[in-house]
Design a protein around this motif. Structure first.
Motif, mmCIF file in Angstrom:
data_model
loop_
_atom_site.group_PDB
_atom_site.id
_atom_site.type_symbol
_atom_site.label_atom_id
_atom_site.label_comp_id
_atom_site.label_asym_id
_atom_site.label_seq_id
_atom_site.Cartn_x
_atom_site.Cartn_y
_atom_site.Cartn_z
ATOM 1 N N VAL A 263 0.784 -1.132 -0.003
ATOM 2 C CA VAL A 263 -0.010 -0.015 0.021
ATOM 3 C C VAL A 263 0.814 1.395 -0.158
ATOM 4 O O VAL A 263 0.579 2.274 -0.705
ATOM 5 N N ILE A 264 1.946 1.328 0.898
ATOM 6 C CA ILE A 264 2.865 2.386 0.794
ATOM 7 C C ILE A 264 3.334 2.510 -0.445
ATOM 8 O O ILE A 264 3.670 3.724 -0.995
ATOM 9 N N MET A 265 3.878 1.413 -0.989
ATOM 10 C CA MET A 265 4.772 1.641 -2.384
ATOM 11 C C MET A 265 3.704 1.997 -3.524
ATOM 12 O O MET A 265 4.297 2.661 -4.355
ATOM 13 N N ALA A 266 2.586 1.538 -3.504
ATOM 14 C CA ALA A 266 1.536 2.187 -4.488
ATOM 15 C C ALA A 266 1.373 3.540 -4.377
ATOM 16 O O ALA A 266 1.250 4.265 -5.492
ATOM 17 N N ILE A 267 1.241 4.046 -3.288
ATOM 18 C CA ILE A 267 1.034 5.648 -2.860
ATOM 19 C C ILE A 267 2.286 6.387 -3.476
ATOM 20 O O ILE A 267 2.159 7.166 -4.155
ATOM 21 N N LEU A 268 3.490 5.853 -3.209
ATOM 22 C CA LEU A 268 4.845 6.385 -3.887
ATOM 23 C C LEU A 268 4.823 6.255 -5.400
ATOM 24 O O LEU A 268 5.163 7.125 -5.976
ATOM 25 N N VAL A 269 4.627 5.178 -5.810
ATOM 26 C CA VAL A 269 4.403 4.892 -7.178
ATOM 27 C C VAL A 269 3.493 6.166 -7.906
ATOM 28 O O VAL A 269 3.945 6.860 -9.018
ATOM 29 N N MET A 270 2.335 6.290 -7.331
ATOM 30 C CA MET A 270 1.190 7.561 -7.969
ATOM 31 C C MET A 270 2.115 8.714 -7.868
ATOM 32 O O MET A 270 1.828 9.446 -8.774
ATOM 33 N N ALA A 271 2.744 8.970 -6.578
ATOM 34 C CA ALA A 271 3.234 10.128 -6.575
ATOM 35 C C ALA A 271 4.403 10.421 -7.499
ATOM 36 O O ALA A 271 4.502 11.618 -8.042
ATOM 37 N N TYR A 390 9.676 -2.528 -10.232
ATOM 38 C CA TYR A 390 10.648 -1.668 -9.619
ATOM 39 C C TYR A 390 10.075 -1.223 -8.196
ATOM 40 O O TYR A 390 10.639 -0.778 -7.273
ATOM 41 N N ALA A 391 8.696 -1.304 -8.273
ATOM 42 C CA ALA A 391 8.261 -0.490 -6.901
ATOM 43 C C ALA A 391 7.913 -1.543 -6.137
ATOM 44 O O ALA A 391 7.451 -1.170 -4.901
ATOM 45 N N LEU A 392 8.465 -3.010 -6.111
ATOM 46 C CA LEU A 392 8.090 -4.027 -5.312
ATOM 47 C C LEU A 392 9.631 -4.142 -4.537
ATOM 48 O O LEU A 392 10.376 -4.372 -5.081
ATOM 49 N N PRO A 393 9.534 -3.814 -3.187
ATOM 50 C CA PRO A 393 10.791 -4.031 -2.526
ATOM 51 C C PRO A 393 11.182 -5.565 -2.843
ATOM 52 O O PRO A 393 10.594 -6.429 -2.765
ATOM 53 N N GLY A 394 12.422 -5.705 -2.707
ATOM 54 C CA GLY A 394 13.188 -7.124 -2.613
ATOM 55 C C GLY A 394 12.320 -8.248 -1.779
ATOM 56 O O GLY A 394 12.024 -9.424 -1.947
ATOM 57 N N THR A 395 12.306 -7.886 -0.467
ATOM 58 C CA THR A 395 11.589 -8.575 0.377
ATOM 59 C C THR A 395 10.257 -9.120 0.146
ATOM 60 O O THR A 395 9.671 -10.330 0.172
ATOM 61 N N LEU A 396 9.273 -7.958 -0.269
ATOM 62 C CA LEU A 396 8.023 -8.159 -0.767
ATOM 63 C C LEU A 396 7.879 -9.173 -2.168
ATOM 64 O O LEU A 396 7.046 -10.036 -1.971
ATOM 65 N N LEU A 397 8.913 -8.710 -2.960
ATOM 66 C CA LEU A 397 8.978 -9.598 -4.160
ATOM 67 C C LEU A 397 9.247 -11.089 -3.788
ATOM 68 O O LEU A 397 8.694 -11.961 -4.394
ATOM 69 N N ALA A 398 10.324 -11.186 -3.132
ATOM 70 C CA ALA A 398 10.659 -12.624 -2.778
ATOM 71 C C ALA A 398 9.437 -13.440 -2.129
ATOM 72 O O ALA A 398 9.310 -14.695 -2.427
ATOM 73 N N VAL A 399 8.965 -12.900 -0.941
ATOM 74 C CA VAL A 399 7.752 -13.482 -0.279
ATOM 75 C C VAL A 399 6.502 -13.800 -1.053
ATOM 76 O O VAL A 399 5.699 -14.981 -1.019
ATOM 77 N N GLY A 400 6.348 -12.903 -2.247
ATOM 78 C CA GLY A 400 5.321 -12.976 -3.111
ATOM 79 C C GLY A 400 5.417 -14.051 -4.063
ATOM 80 O O GLY A 400 4.512 -14.779 -4.600
ATOM 81 N N LEU A 401 6.872 -14.350 -4.300
ATOM 82 C CA LEU A 401 7.128 -15.544 -5.371
ATOM 83 C C LEU A 401 6.999 -16.717 -4.802
ATOM 84 O O LEU A 401 6.935 -17.843 -5.473
ATOM 85 N N LEU A 402 7.500 -16.919 -3.570
ATOM 86 C CA LEU A 402 7.745 -18.181 -2.958
ATOM 87 C C LEU A 402 6.494 -19.313 -2.665
ATOM 88 O O LEU A 402 6.651 -20.100 -3.379
ATOM 89 N N LEU A 403 5.271 -18.407 -2.220
ATOM 90 C CA LEU A 403 4.088 -18.944 -2.432
ATOM 91 C C LEU A 403 3.457 -19.598 -3.793
ATOM 92 O O LEU A 403 3.317 -20.908 -3.812
ATOM 93 N N PRO A 404 3.508 -18.922 -4.704
ATOM 94 C CA PRO A 404 2.998 -19.463 -6.082
ATOM 95 C C PRO A 404 4.133 -20.313 -6.583
ATOM 96 O O PRO A 404 3.560 -21.346 -7.263
ATOM 97 N N MET A 405 5.184 -20.158 -6.616
ATOM 98 C CA MET A 405 6.259 -20.918 -7.064
ATOM 99 C C MET A 405 6.246 -22.494 -6.456
ATOM 100 O O MET A 405 6.522 -23.267 -7.005
ATOM 101 N N THR A 406 6.240 -22.429 -5.021
ATOM 102 C CA THR A 406 6.055 -23.658 -4.100
ATOM 103 C C THR A 406 4.939 -24.398 -4.684
ATOM 104 O O THR A 406 4.904 -25.827 -4.859
ATOM 105 N N THR A 407 3.525 -23.689 -4.997
ATOM 106 C CA THR A 407 2.394 -24.308 -5.391
ATOM 107 C C THR A 407 2.693 -25.113 -6.687
ATOM 108 O O THR A 407 2.184 -26.166 -6.917
ATOM 109 N N ILE A 441 11.811 -9.526 -12.744
ATOM 110 C CA ILE A 441 10.420 -8.701 -12.517
ATOM 111 C C ILE A 441 10.633 -7.376 -11.814
ATOM 112 O O ILE A 441 10.082 -6.356 -11.923
ATOM 113 N N ARG A 442 11.939 -7.266 -11.094
ATOM 114 C CA ARG A 442 12.137 -6.208 -10.224
ATOM 115 C C ARG A 442 12.934 -4.978 -11.134
ATOM 116 O O ARG A 442 12.656 -3.732 -10.914
#
Length: 559
Positions: A263-271, A390-407, A441-442
């Motif tokens: 949510v924070i990153m979305a606001i910064l991207v729009m700004a 580029y708006a996705l921090p590395g930590t967010l990107l990593a945990v967001g990928l781990l679940l679908p990739m594991t599935t 992606i990043r």
């Protein structure tokens, strides 16, 4: 007879063109779906049931994550805005000794990853570091005879990030000051306004959009930071995501924290998009030749000092300390241990740069020649989603990928077991495939934003002229377009290469077992308080980062 043949051929040609457009749109949508997979992973995964960790986090440290992250954003925003704006105004408006050299050097801090600067300043400013040791030796103080500000604090993290990230503001502010009207500034001076008042009332308001755009970029980098906050012990969303996943073993809590950070990153991207400078829509243009002011000699030296200090703090002091430490470590241990780390870093960076360039070219050509109405349609929306990484921090990107990739891994393994009686296990998760996927992606945004303007500027008349001479589309692209696109492709490739080299949180979370890069090696050694051993890898990272920074700075200063 010929007329009937042409009538028969025309519908077939229209059908083929329609099929090509459908295939092109389908590929764009597929790419967008693959590149937005982490977003869906965060949203879907955060809806799962936590084992009680989330309740614990929300009751204890969630408010601390929010407060620290917002405080860090405010601090870095104010400091980078001040440093970048003031230095840009001084080099564009005042003539002082060494101005041309300083104008180049002010960009150098961005070549040094912020986490490396945090390691160096901790080493310099801690109780056992050279600064406090020198003070105690000179003044004869004991351990309890003086007070010295602690570096591993929230303000310390804000200072380090600010002096590394201010070039984002400096570059955009400098361009805005160079391109704004001189007549307005001269009119303000002729009415009796001092240079400072004319700056506040005329120059600064005209450059406000560019400055705010640069600040938005620095805030995106600050929100995405993991290395500085982790090393300084400042609980933020990035460090909280990492600890929830690895320290507490609760993916759902990590994904929920990622959703809040999103949510924070979305606001910064729009700004950032709102304030992004656009030369096409710039209503303030330089109308007279630039004439820099020549104040008194003391004021000139004061301006030089104000511009040199950010360079010293953000780049020169950390690099000098690293060189000192590296010289001693190389004398003791040599450098063979870093060859494999550098090989891993370079290999991953080259692959990521090549893939992002290929995707950038495809997406740029998919958008080329589209009308204004078409550029607001679904296909353009898919392209914008694909380049949101580029708006996705590395930590967010990593945990967001781990679940679908594991599935996906588990689904394929289960199918292989049912069909062939053999379970291959997890062959995507925890491999370099997922790591490269995360890099693409990043950093696709970096590549696309460099390549797309160059592709869209190629005249359509050039294509039509080549077609009348019997050239196919592939030949037009390789023999006509690519030679003109080389500067943009080189810049895009270099930017992605260096960003991949120093990416830390995504690499820490997604790398295979026993797979080290220069960035992870620096992090591991520095975390163990072994900065002397980490200094060689840190210097290699900085040295590699200087080349693209200087090339891009040269192009910007010339333009």
């Amino acid at each position: 007879m010929n007329a009937s043949k042409s009538i028969a051929i025309r519908p077939q040609s229209q059908t083929q063109n329609h099929l090509r457009r459908v295939a092109l749109a389908s590929l764009v949508f597929l790419i967008a779906a693959l590149l937005t997979l982490p977003l869906f992973g965060v949203i879907i995964g955060s809806m799962g049931e936590s084992d009680g960790t989330w309740s614990h986090l929300s009751e204890t440290v969630l408010s601390e994550y929010v407060i620290n992250t917002l405080a860090l954003l405010v601090m870095v925003g104010v400091l980078t805005g001040s440093i970048g704006t003031v230095s840009a105004w001084l080099v564009t408006s005042i003539e002082f000794p060494g101005r041309k050299v300083v104008e180049w050097l002010l960009v150098l801090p961005i070549a040094s990853p912020a986490y490396i600067a945090s390691y160096v300043y901790t080493d310099l400013m801690d109780y056992a570091g050279p600064v406090q040791s020198a003070l105690r030796g000179l003044m004869g103080w004991g351990a309890d005879d003086y007070w010295f500000p602690a570096i591993r604090t929230l303000p310390g993290a804000g200072l380090v990030l600010s002096f590394v990230l201010y070039p984002y503001v400096y570059l955009l502010a400098r361009s805005a000051f160079l391109n704004q009207s001189q007549t307005r500034f001269a009119a303000a001076r002729s009415l009796g306004a001092s240079p400072l008042r004319a700056f506040w009332s005329v120059a600064l308001p005209a450059a406000r959009a560019a400055i705010l755009g640069g600040i938005a970029l620095t805030l995106m980098e600050t929100a995405a930071d993991f290395g500085v906050a982790d090393y300084f012990g400042v609980p933020t969303f990035s460090t909280g995501i990492y600890r929830a996943w690895y320290g507490m073993g609760d993916p759902v809590s990590a994904l929920r924290l990622s959703g809040l950070l999103l949510v924070i990153m979305a606001i910064l991207v729009m700004a950032e998009r709102r304030f992004r400078p656009s030369q096409a829509n710039n209503d303030i243009a330089r109308d007279t030749v630039l004439r820099r002011m020549k104040p008194s000699r003391p004021l000139q030296w004061l301006a030089a000092f104000a511009c040199i200090m950010p360079i010293l703090i953000g780049f020169a002091f950390p690099v000098a300390r690293l060189v000192y430490l590296a010289a001693g470590d190389i004398a003791r241990n040599g450098m063979p241990q870093f060859v494999s780390f550098a090989t891993n870093s370079v290999t991953m960076s080259v692959i990521a740069a090549g893939l992002t360039l290929a995707l950038s070219l495809f997406l740029a050509y998919a958008q080329r020649g589209r009308t204004r109405n078409q550029k607001t349609g679904p296909m353009s929306a898919a392209t914008r989603l694909a380049t949101l990484g580029y708006a996705l921090p590395g930590t967010l990107l990593a945990v967001g990928l781990l679940l679908p990739m594991t599935t996906i891994d588990k689904s394929i393994s289960r199918w292989m077991l049912d069909q062939f009686g053999w379970a291959p296990g997890l062959f995507l998760t925890g491999t370099v495939v997922t790591l490269i996927y995360a890099y693409v992606i990043r950093f696709l945004t970096v590549s696309y934003n460099t390549v797309e303007p160059a592709v869209s500027s190629i005249p359509r008349a050039m294509d039509e002229a080549a077609r009348t001479l019997g050239s196919r589309l592939s030949r037009i692209v390789f023999e006509v377009h690519l030679p003109g696109l080389k500067p943009a492709l080189y810049s895009a490739g270099l930017l992605v290469f260096i960003d991949t080299m120093r990416e830390l949180p995504a690499t820490l979370l997604l790398r295979p077992a026993n797979f080290e890069t220069l960035a992870t090696q620096v992090y591991r050694l520095a975390s163990d308080e072994r900065l002397a051993e980490a200094s060689v890898a840190a210097l290699i990272l900085i040295a590699i980062g200087i080349l693209p920074v200087m090339l891009i700075t040269r192009a910007n200063l010339k333009s």
